[in-house]
Scaffold this motif. Structure first.
Motif, PDB file in Angstrom:
ATOM      1  N   VAL A   1       1.676 -18.344  -5.783  1.00 36.31           N
ATOM      2  CA  VAL A   1       0.590 -17.467  -5.341  1.00 36.31           C
ATOM      3  C   VAL A   1       0.973 -16.011  -5.550  1.00 36.31           C
ATOM      4  CG1 VAL A   1      -0.867 -16.807  -3.389  1.00 36.31           C
ATOM      5  CG2 VAL A   1      -0.089 -19.179  -3.619  1.00 36.31           C
ATOM      6  N   VAL A   2       0.040 -15.239  -6.064  1.00 36.25           N
ATOM      7  CA  VAL A   2       0.178 -13.795  -6.167  1.00 36.25           C
ATOM      8  C   VAL A   2      -0.831 -13.209  -5.186  1.00 36.25           C
ATOM      9  CG1 VAL A   2       0.001 -11.779  -7.663  1.00 36.25           C
ATOM     10  CG2 VAL A   2       0.854 -13.941  -8.598  1.00 36.25           C
ATOM     11  N   GLU A   3      -0.312 -12.514  -4.166  1.00 35.58           N
ATOM     12  CA  GLU A   3      -1.204 -11.940  -3.165  1.00 35.58           C
ATOM     13  C   GLU A   3      -1.866 -10.672  -3.711  1.00 35.58           C
ATOM     14  OE1 GLU A   3      -0.062 -12.172   1.002  1.00 35.58           O
ATOM     15  OE2 GLU A   3       1.803 -13.135   0.336  1.00 35.58           O
ATOM     16  N   GLU A   4      -3.179 -10.561  -3.452  1.00 32.75           N
ATOM     17  CA  GLU A   4      -3.997  -9.510  -4.041  1.00 32.75           C
ATOM     18  C   GLU A   4      -4.544  -8.563  -2.976  1.00 32.75           C
ATOM     19  OE1 GLU A   4      -7.551  -9.529  -7.310  1.00 32.75           O
ATOM     20  OE2 GLU A   4      -7.635 -11.087  -5.791  1.00 32.75           O
ATOM     21  N   GLY A   5      -4.553  -7.288  -3.312  1.00 37.26           N
ATOM     22  CA  GLY A   5      -5.179  -6.272  -2.478  1.00 37.26           C
ATOM     23  C   GLY A   5      -6.308  -5.620  -3.253  1.00 37.26           C
ATOM     24  N   PHE A   6      -7.256  -5.060  -2.532  1.00 37.00           N
ATOM     25  CA  PHE A   6      -8.437  -4.486  -3.176  1.00 37.00           C
ATOM     26  C   PHE A   6      -8.506  -2.987  -2.939  1.00 37.00           C
ATOM     27  CE2 PHE A   6      -9.214  -8.926  -2.742  1.00 37.00           C
ATOM     28  CZ  PHE A   6      -9.773  -9.257  -3.961  1.00 37.00           C
ATOM     29  N   VAL A   7      -8.501  -2.256  -4.035  1.00 36.97           N
ATOM     30  CA  VAL A   7      -8.531  -0.802  -4.031  1.00 36.97           C
ATOM     31  C   VAL A   7      -9.920  -0.291  -3.659  1.00 36.97           C
ATOM     32  CG1 VAL A   7      -8.317   1.195  -5.578  1.00 36.97           C
ATOM     33  CG2 VAL A   7      -6.667  -0.679  -5.725  1.00 36.97           C
ATOM     34  N   ASP A   8     -10.940  -1.050  -4.004  1.00 36.64           N
ATOM     35  CA  ASP A   8     -12.324  -0.587  -3.873  1.00 36.64           C
ATOM     36  C   ASP A   8     -13.102  -1.244  -2.730  1.00 36.64           C
ATOM     37  OD1 ASP A   8     -12.362  -3.116  -5.023  1.00 36.64           O
ATOM     38  OD2 ASP A   8     -13.961  -2.636  -6.438  1.00 36.64           O
TER      39      ASP A   8
ATOM     40  N   ALA B   1      -8.725   4.409 -12.776  1.00 36.82           N
ATOM     41  CA  ALA B   1      -7.923   5.498 -13.351  1.00 36.82           C
ATOM     42  C   ALA B   1      -7.238   6.309 -12.257  1.00 36.82           C
ATOM     43  CB  ALA B   1      -8.800   6.403 -14.216  1.00 36.82           C
ATOM     44  N   ALA B   2      -7.955   6.609 -11.187  1.00 36.29           N
ATOM     45  CA  ALA B   2      -7.375   7.380 -10.079  1.00 36.29           C
ATOM     46  C   ALA B   2      -6.260   6.587  -9.401  1.00 36.29           C
ATOM     47  CB  ALA B   2      -8.456   7.751  -9.069  1.00 36.29           C
ATOM     48  N   ALA B   3      -6.485   5.291  -9.204  1.00 35.52           N
ATOM     49  CA  ALA B   3      -5.469   4.443  -8.571  1.00 35.52           C
ATOM     50  C   ALA B   3      -4.216   4.380  -9.436  1.00 35.52           C
ATOM     51  CB  ALA B   3      -6.020   3.050  -8.310  1.00 35.52           C
ATOM     52  N   ARG B   4      -4.408   4.180 -10.721  1.00 30.19           N
ATOM     53  CA  ARG B   4      -3.250   4.100 -11.630  1.00 30.19           C
ATOM     54  C   ARG B   4      -2.457   5.409 -11.623  1.00 30.19           C
ATOM     55  NH1 ARG B   4      -1.797   0.820 -15.909  1.00 30.19           N
ATOM     56  NH2 ARG B   4      -0.305   1.777 -17.313  1.00 30.19           N
ATOM     57  N   ALA B   5      -3.161   6.525 -11.723  1.00 31.37           N
ATOM     58  CA  ALA B   5      -2.482   7.826 -11.737  1.00 31.37           C
ATOM     59  C   ALA B   5      -1.723   8.059 -10.435  1.00 31.37           C
ATOM     60  CB  ALA B   5      -3.505   8.942 -11.970  1.00 31.37           C
ATOM     61  N   ALA B   6      -2.345   7.710  -9.314  1.00 30.21           N
ATOM     62  CA  ALA B   6      -1.698   7.921  -8.018  1.00 30.21           C
ATOM     63  C   ALA B   6      -0.499   7.001  -7.845  1.00 30.21           C
ATOM     64  CB  ALA B   6      -2.708   7.702  -6.891  1.00 30.21           C
TER      65      ALA B   6
ATOM     66  N   ALA C   1      -7.523   5.724  -4.540  1.00 29.71           N
ATOM     67  CA  ALA C   1      -6.136   6.013  -4.927  1.00 29.71           C
ATOM     68  C   ALA C   1      -5.220   5.980  -3.712  1.00 29.71           C
ATOM     69  CB  ALA C   1      -6.069   7.377  -5.613  1.00 29.71           C
ATOM     70  N   GLU C   2      -5.662   6.566  -2.612  1.00 30.37           N
ATOM     71  CA  GLU C   2      -4.857   6.559  -1.392  1.00 30.37           C
ATOM     72  C   GLU C   2      -4.653   5.137  -0.875  1.00 30.37           C
ATOM     73  OE1 GLU C   2      -6.928   9.249   1.225  1.00 30.37           O
ATOM     74  OE2 GLU C   2      -6.356  10.997   0.020  1.00 30.37           O
ATOM     75  N   GLN C   3      -5.701   4.335  -0.930  1.00 29.46           N
ATOM     76  CA  GLN C   3      -5.578   2.952  -0.470  1.00 29.46           C
ATOM     77  C   GLN C   3      -4.602   2.179  -1.353  1.00 29.46           C
ATOM     78  OE1 GLN C   3      -8.465   0.902   1.753  1.00 29.46           O
ATOM     79  NE2 GLN C   3      -8.797  -0.624   0.145  1.00 29.46           N
ATOM     80  N   ALA C   4      -4.677   2.396  -2.660  1.00 30.57           N
ATOM     81  CA  ALA C   4      -3.758   1.711  -3.582  1.00 30.57           C
ATOM     82  C   ALA C   4      -2.307   2.061  -3.283  1.00 30.57           C
ATOM     83  CB  ALA C   4      -4.111   2.078  -5.028  1.00 30.57           C
ATOM     84  N   VAL C   5      -2.026   3.343  -3.123  1.00 31.00           N
ATOM     85  CA  VAL C   5      -0.650   3.774  -2.869  1.00 31.00           C
ATOM     86  C   VAL C   5      -0.166   3.264  -1.511  1.00 31.00           C
ATOM     87  CG1 VAL C   5       0.832   5.794  -2.487  1.00 31.00           C
ATOM     88  CG2 VAL C   5      -0.787   5.765  -4.404  1.00 31.00           C
ATOM     89  N   ARG C   6      -1.021   3.323  -0.504  1.00 30.20           N
ATOM     90  CA  ARG C   6      -0.619   2.854   0.825  1.00 30.20           C
ATOM     91  C   ARG C   6      -0.269   1.366   0.791  1.00 30.20           C
ATOM     92  NH1 ARG C   6      -4.952   4.141   3.305  1.00 30.20           N
ATOM     93  NH2 ARG C   6      -4.351   6.280   3.656  1.00 30.20           N
ATOM     94  N   MET C   7      -1.089   0.581   0.093  1.00 31.80           N
ATOM     95  CA  MET C   7      -0.795  -0.852  -0.008  1.00 31.80           C
ATOM     96  C   MET C   7       0.506  -1.096  -0.753  1.00 31.80           C
ATOM     97  SD  MET C   7      -4.360  -2.953  -0.464  1.00 31.80           S
ATOM     98  CE  MET C   7      -5.099  -1.939  -1.731  1.00 31.80           C
TER      99      MET C   7
END
Length: 119
Positions: free
Chosen positions: A27-34, A101-106, A60-66
């Motif tokens: 299993v690969v656990e998944e998080g959602f940026v959006d 794009a914002a998530a990747r950059a962050a 972007a903030e949610q992605a980095v926090r996760m």
């Protein structure tokens, strides 16, 4: 029967992860940026206020926090522990390309190493 090399993606921190692992699956656990989260670590149902994150900075903030802290902040402000190994942006979310794009950059700026999903 299931192909033993198959990777199954499931919402991080949910009972489904444990059930799939109990079946012997990888299993690969998944998080959602959006997507917005509830205090139980579930996704806010579409159609309810706060279900979608359409602001690139918030995504972007949610992605980095996760990725860095293993936490997502629920709509009510509760920090919820999640440990995703992969992050998703839904293609049908308005502005999804800008969110990704914002998530990747962050993530890159935060020193998170982005790699291909693999065993």
């Amino acid at each position: 029967r299931v192909e033993p090399r198959l990777l199954v993606v499931a919402l991080a921190g949910t009972p489904m992860v444990a059930a799939l692992r109990a079946m012997g699956l990888s299993v690969v656990e998944e998080g959602f940026v959006d997507r917005g989260y509830t205090r139980e670590g579930r996704l806010v149902p579409r159609g309810q206020p706060g279900a979608l994150i359409t602001d690139p900075q918030a995504a972007a903030e949610q992605a980095v926090r996760m990725a860095r802290e293993g936490v997502v902040v629920a709509l009510d402000g509760t920090p919820v522990r999640v440990r995703p190994r992969t992050l998703c942006v839904h293609a049908d979310t308005p502005g999804s390309a800008a969110l990704a794009a914002a998530a990747r950059a962050a993530l890159t700026a935060a020193g998170v190493r982005l790699v291909r999903m693999d065993r």
